[in-house]
Scaffold this active site. Structure first.
Site, PDB file in Angstrom:
ATOM      1  CB  SER A   1      17.600 -10.326  23.957  1.00  0.00           C
ATOM      2  OG  SER A   1      16.435  -9.871  24.590  1.00  0.00           O
TER       3      SER A   1
ATOM      4  CG  ASP B   1       7.480 -11.131  23.425  1.00  0.00           C
ATOM      5  OD1 ASP B   1       7.945 -12.259  23.164  1.00  0.00           O
ATOM      6  OD2 ASP B   1       7.887 -10.062  22.873  1.00  0.00           O
TER       7      ASP B   1
ATOM      8  CG  ASP C   1       4.767 -14.217  21.361  1.00  0.00           C
ATOM      9  OD1 ASP C   1       4.244 -14.104  22.503  1.00  0.00           O
ATOM     10  OD2 ASP C   1       5.586 -13.388  20.898  1.00  0.00           O
TER      11      ASP C   1
ATOM     12  CB  CYS D   1      10.120 -14.180  19.957  1.00  0.00           C
ATOM     13  SG  CYS D   1       8.646 -14.877  20.726  1.00  0.00           S
TER      14      CYS D   1
ATOM     15  CG  HIS E   1       7.441 -11.673  18.345  1.00  0.00           C
ATOM     16  ND1 HIS E   1       7.550 -11.588  19.726  1.00  0.00           N
ATOM     17  CD2 HIS E   1       8.254 -10.704  17.865  1.00  0.00           C
ATOM     18  CE1 HIS E   1       8.397 -10.640  20.056  1.00  0.00           C
ATOM     19  NE2 HIS E   1       8.835 -10.080  18.932  1.00  0.00           N
TER      20      HIS E   1
END
Lengths: 377, 703
Positions: free
Chosen positions: B352, B391, B376, B411, B397
């Site tokens: 990430s 995710d 999401d 996210c 999220h």
């Protein structure tokens, strides 16, 4: 005639202004003595440098010189007649001793040349033959009319070749050649016919090939090959010649100075205090030093030739001539060998190289010369 | 005198040859004939004699006069030799002048063969006396074969005081044995800096061949037996080594040196002052204790590497005089790979931590604005594709996730969406500008370039087309994408400076050019030549490399910076735990990179899988937020999660940088090339000798 000789002397040297008769009384030939002392002294100076400033070695050489000069003076006291009478005996004893060498000799470095008899110092019988051979041949030939006839020549050659053969098998090619030279010189001076001389020269040339292949040993052949091309074996057999030529050449006109020869002082030069000592002299005293020594040697030869010529009897003439020219052969072979003109044979430079035995023989020979000189009119 | 005698002799000789006395004794003889024969032979002999004497004289004249030059040269060549003198290797300091690589006198037991009577007996004796193993003796015998005459060959290195005194006691019976002092490289902080500085070691066969192929180098290394093997010791070998000196010595036929005729002193190698802070480095090493991973700390403006740690490490001193097979085997075969420099060679998925750059790309290309949101549900599906892209947060999220939240909370679904819309080509082009997928140009030969995948790359390496699903993985820093910790730090610095990409360097960027030393001008030219030869190696030395302007408006940068700040300082930030009790503002991004693929519908359970298959934990960040100075990248192998493992380490590094060190403002200059106060020679401990720094100056001049 001797009086004329002394008349031409300059008045400078007081001790030498003894009356000719006084010198004669002690049976000493002063020009010869003076020259030999000069050469020996020069030699000691060079030896000190060549031996790495080794005072011990210098002392030993000095003592050997004293002994040798004493032997010379003693030899001079013998009458020529006596010498002539003793010669065959000395020859006989010498041959017997040479014959004994292979049986009871001492082996040093793969060669048996020394005899170690109880009650006597260790010695080389071949040294004795250096004098005994020419004396015997001279004694023999002086009993006939010169020039000698063929059968006399044959007998003379036999007298020479017998001991030479015994010396060769020791093996000691150098000494045997020198002994042969001293005997052959007698025959030559006695009037060897020219046809024999040329015949011998042709014979040597013709026999060179078989000699090379069958008679010479590996190391002897190597020495000759190295002479022609020392660079072929830089670190091996060529080393000695390269280093001695470098030492001589780098001396130049005036040399690097006493004790300053780098080739000898830094041990690049092998055998610097024995056979190769002339390279040290040439390096440190230059060409002038070499020519000075050569001139002294030439004077000795000239004085010897004079004694030979003025000798009363054939025996004296032949002996004096042989001893004188043999002496020069030593000088020539050594100087030629060190400068790379001849293969390396173990011939020391007379009166300069370190070593006592050869010197005693040499000076005893000059004693005989003095004896002959003292009996001229 | 000789002249007189000569004249006398000649005179008499001529007379007597002419008038020889008659032989009276034997009246029967033909005296006249005999006399004539003898006379003839005597004259012939004398002629021959003079001829030979003249020949001899000519021979000596020829040698001594006409060939004098030749033999005089030969004689000098015999005795005069040149011995090389080893230059002192340049020292290495940290940015504050702490010594990191020095040369220590080391004592070795050496044997001169020429002075030993019986080598075998002596060796047995020495083996017992100094506890030398048979392998060392074997190596000694090998060295013995390569020696020059009268050279003392080392048998045992690094004698301690006890051994030295033992030698002194037994010296009387150890003929030919001596203790030799030489300078040997020592690293006072070997463990901390082994991956940065590297080490020197004995020149091996292939290095020897390489040196011998270049005449200039061959001469320069004539007296050297150590060479830089890896790290800075290797990279700056030409500068550190110095210039060989020489000694003209007179030696005898056995090679023994008798006296020194002339000496040209060697020029010491140039010293290096590193950008690394030894204290920080040590602190980071402490933080990584017991873990596998890497931390890189950069000055975002100058590219100075303030710390670079790869854990676990090793003691570089082990390699200097030859490491034992046993120790080396242990290091080489260790599952933790201590010899592996993770900072430059470790290639990891960025996870990430790539998201801020992807987000910026989306803003730049106008795909989203700061107010764009997505829903999401915890997964993402490509059109016409059954596959669920999940995710990390199972429940998602929320239904209104914007870019700020997507970065703050990391996210995945948001980034699946924008990376799909960006496409691999635009992602590739944009991330490339942050230095990913290519070497950073740091002063090391060991750097790897990572992997920034593209259609062309996949076609070339796998001969397959690019699938849209793969783009989604790239968007969250997974899949084919690989980065080195250094690249992460460089890209973070570029984020911090709004697109100003730096070329990282271990060498302090702003060194005072030292005064020149006029006495050494001649040698200076030599060293300049050496340095020119290695110009390619050091061209990046201390230079700044301005990145092409990315052309992103400040508004977008602010957006990304704010989101990254919120990662630490926001209530919902993934690294909010490290934001507690913090006295300064920083920005960061966590990352958690998968090591093993997780099949569809499976749960990820960190406890249930082996430690070595856990996710890598990552964190990148910069501080202070308002005027960024430092960028930090942390990767902990199998650390689990970035927020739990990597972020706390980064926090401690920033704490040290921002709080503990009071000389912060001096340490890193904001911009331009002003000189920090402490960088002048006079204030650096151990740098009194001006000449030491000369070569460094020449390096500077050369560019």
């Amino acid at each position: 005639m001797p009086s004329e000789f002394f008349r031409s002397l300059p008045g400078g040297s007081g001790a030498l202004r003894m009356r000719p008769n006084t010198w004669k009384k002690f049976r000493i030939d002063w020009p010869l003595l003076l020259l030999l002392i000069m050469i020996s002294s020069y030699g000691l100076v060079v030896l000190y440098s060549a031996s790495g400033q080794d005072a011990d070695r210098l002392g030993r050489q000095f003592m050997a010189l004293l002994v040798a000069f004493a032997c010379m003076l003693i030899a001079a006291q013998f009458r020529v007649k006596t010498i002539k009478a003793l010669a065959p005996l000395a020859y006989l004893v010498g041959v017997l001793l040479l014959a004994a060498v292979p049986l009871w000799g001492v082996d040093i470095n793969g060669a048996t040349r020394w005899l170690d008899l109880p009650g006597l110092p260790r010695f080389q019988p071949s040294e004795l033959m250096k004098l005994a051979v020419p004396l015997t041949v001279a004694a023999y030939l002086s009993g006939t009319l010169l020039p000698p006839k063929f059968n006399y020549l044959l007998a003379s050659f036999t007298i020479i070749l017998l001991p030479c053969g015994l010396i060769v098998i020791q093996p000691d090619l150098g000494t045997s050649l020198l002994v042969a030279t001293s005997g052959l010189l007698v025959i030559w001076l006695a009037g060897l016919q020219w046809r024999y001389v040329f015949g011998a020269v042709l014979g040597v040339v013709a026999s060179a090939w078989p000699l090379w292949h069958f008679a010479l040993q590996g190391y002897q052949r190597q020495r000759i090959l190295t002479l022609f091309n020392p660079e072929s074996d830089r670190l091996g057999a060529g080393w000695n010649i390269i280093q001695s030529k470098t030492a001589i050449g780098s001396g130049g006109w005036a040399g690097k100075g006493w004790l300053n020869g780098t080739q000898s002082q830094l041990e690049f030069l092998p055998e610097s205090h024995t056979d190769f000592i002339i390279a040290v002299l040439a390096e440190e005293f230059g060409l002038l030093g070499v020519l000075t020594l050569l001139m002294l040697y030439i004077l000795v030869v000239m004085r010897g030739a004079y004694i030979s010529i003025s000798a009363k009897e054939v025996f004296g003439k032949l002996v004096a001539g042989s001893i004188t020219f043999t002496f020069f052969v030593y000088v020539m072979v050594n100087l030629a060998m060190v400068s790379g003109m001849l293969p390396v044979v173990g011939v020391p430079l007379p009166l300069v190289s370190y070593g006592g035995t050869a010197m005693v023989t040499l000076l005893a020979g000059f004693g005989i010369l003095m004896s002959i000189q003292s009996e001229t009119d | 005198m000789a002249h007189t005698v000569l004249v006398t002799c000649c005179h008499d000789l001529c007379k007597s040859v002419g008038s020889c006395p008659v032989f009276e004794k034997n009246q029967l003889r033909d005296s006249a004939l005999e006399q004539r024969v003898f006379q003839q032979r005597m004259i012939a002999s004398l002629v021959l004699f003079f001829f030979l004497a003249a020949l001899l004289a000519w021979r000596y004249v020829n040698l001594q006069v006409f060939q004098y030059e030749k033999f005089a040269t030969a004689s000098d060549r015999n005795r005069i030799h040149t011995l090389p003198l080893e230059p002192r290797r340049g020292l290495i300091y940290d940015r504050k002048g702490v010594l990191l690589a020095e040369n220590q006198p080391s004592y070795s037991l050496a044997v001169t063969l020429e002075r030993v009577a019986n080598l075998d007996e002596l060796l047995i004796d020495l083996q017992q006396l100094f506890d030398i193993d048979t392998r060392s003796v074997e190596k000694f015998r090998q060295r013995l074969n390569r020696r020059t005459p009268y050279q003392a060959v080392p048998l045992k290195f690094r004698l301690n005081d006890d051994e030295i005194s033992r030698f002194a006691v037994n010296r009387y019976r150890l003929d030919g044995v001596e203790i030799k002092a030489q300078l040997v490289r020592h690293y006072p902080r070997g463990e901390d800096f082994s991956h940065v500085i590297g080490y020197v070691g004995r020149i091996n066969k292939s290095e020897q061949e390489k040196i011998f192929s270049d005449e200039q180098r061959r001469i320069n290394y004539a007296a050297t037996d150590h060479i830089g093997k890896i790290g800075l010791e290797n990279y700056y070998e030409e500068i550190l080594h110095g210039v060989v000196g020489s000694q003209y010595v007179e030696s005898n036929a056995h090679g023994r040196v008798l006296r020194v005729l002339q000496q040209v002193d060697p020029l010491p190698g140039g010293d290096l002052q590193l950008s690394v802070d030894a204290e920080l480095q040590q602190t980071v090493v402490g933080l990584l204790k017991g873990r596998r991973g890497s931390v890189v700390v950069l000055d975002v403006h100058t590219g100075d590497v303030l710390a670079m740690v790869s854990a676990p490490s090793f003691d570089s001193n082990l390699f200097v005089n030859g490491i034992s097979n046993e120790s080396y085997g242990k290091l080489r075969d260790s599952i933790d790979l201590p010899l592996f420099n993770r900072s430059l060679q470790g290639q990891y998925p960025p996870g990430s931590t790539i998201k801020p750059i992807i987000g910026l790309a989306a803003l730049y290309h106008g795909l989203i604005t700061s107010s764009s949101t997505i829903n999401d549900p915890g997964w993402y599906q490509l059109p016409n594709d059954e596959r669920y892209h999940r995710d990390w947060k199972r429940e998602g999220h929320g239904d209104k996730v914007d870019l700020f939240q997507a970065i703050e909370q990391s996210c995945d679904t948001f980034f699946y969406d924008i990376s799909y819309r960006l496409g691999i080509d635009r992602i590739h082009a944009f991330t490339k500008q942050f230095g990913l997928g290519e070497k950073t140009g740091i002063d090391s030969f060991n750097e790897r370039s990572g992997l920034l995948p593209s259609r062309a790359w996949k076609r070339a390496s796998r001969n397959k087309p690019w699938f849209p699903g793969e783009t989604l993985n790239i968007g969250i820093g997974q899949g084919y994408m690989l980065v080195t910790p250094l690249q992460l730090a460089v890209s973070t610095a570029a984020l911090a400076t709004r697109g100003e990409r730096i070329e990282p360097s271990f060498i302090l960027s702003d060194k005072t050019p030292p005064k020149s030393n006029k006495e050494e001008v001649g040698q200076k030219e030599n060293i300049n030549a050496l340095i020119n030869a290695s110009e390619n190696n050091v061209s990046s030395y201390g230079s700044e490399n301005q990145l092409d302007d990315i052309g992103v408006s400040d508004y977008f940068w602010d957006e990304i910076h704010d989101a990254m700040k919120s990662v630490v300082h926001g209530r919902k930030g993934t690294a909010q735990a490290i934001g507690r009790n913090i006295k300064y503002k920083m920005a960061g991004k966590t990352g958690t990179a998968q090591v093993i693929g997780i099949a569809q519908g499976e749960e990820y359970d960190a406890d249930a899988i082996a430690e070595r298959q856990r996710d890598h934990a990552l964190f990148v960040g910069f501080a202070p937020f308002e005027r960024p100075k430092f960028a930090v990248a942390v990767i902990i192998e199998n650390g689990g999660s970035g927020s739990a493992t990597a972020a706390p380490i980064a926090r401690k590094v920033f704490d040290w940088l921002m709080l503990n060190d009071t000389s912060n403002d001096n340490k890193v200059k904001p911009a331009g090339r002003e000189l920090p106060v402490y960088a002048s020679n006079s204030q650096l401990p151990g740098l009194g000798d001006v000449s030491m720094n000369d070569s460094v100056e020449w390096v500077n001049n050369a560019f």
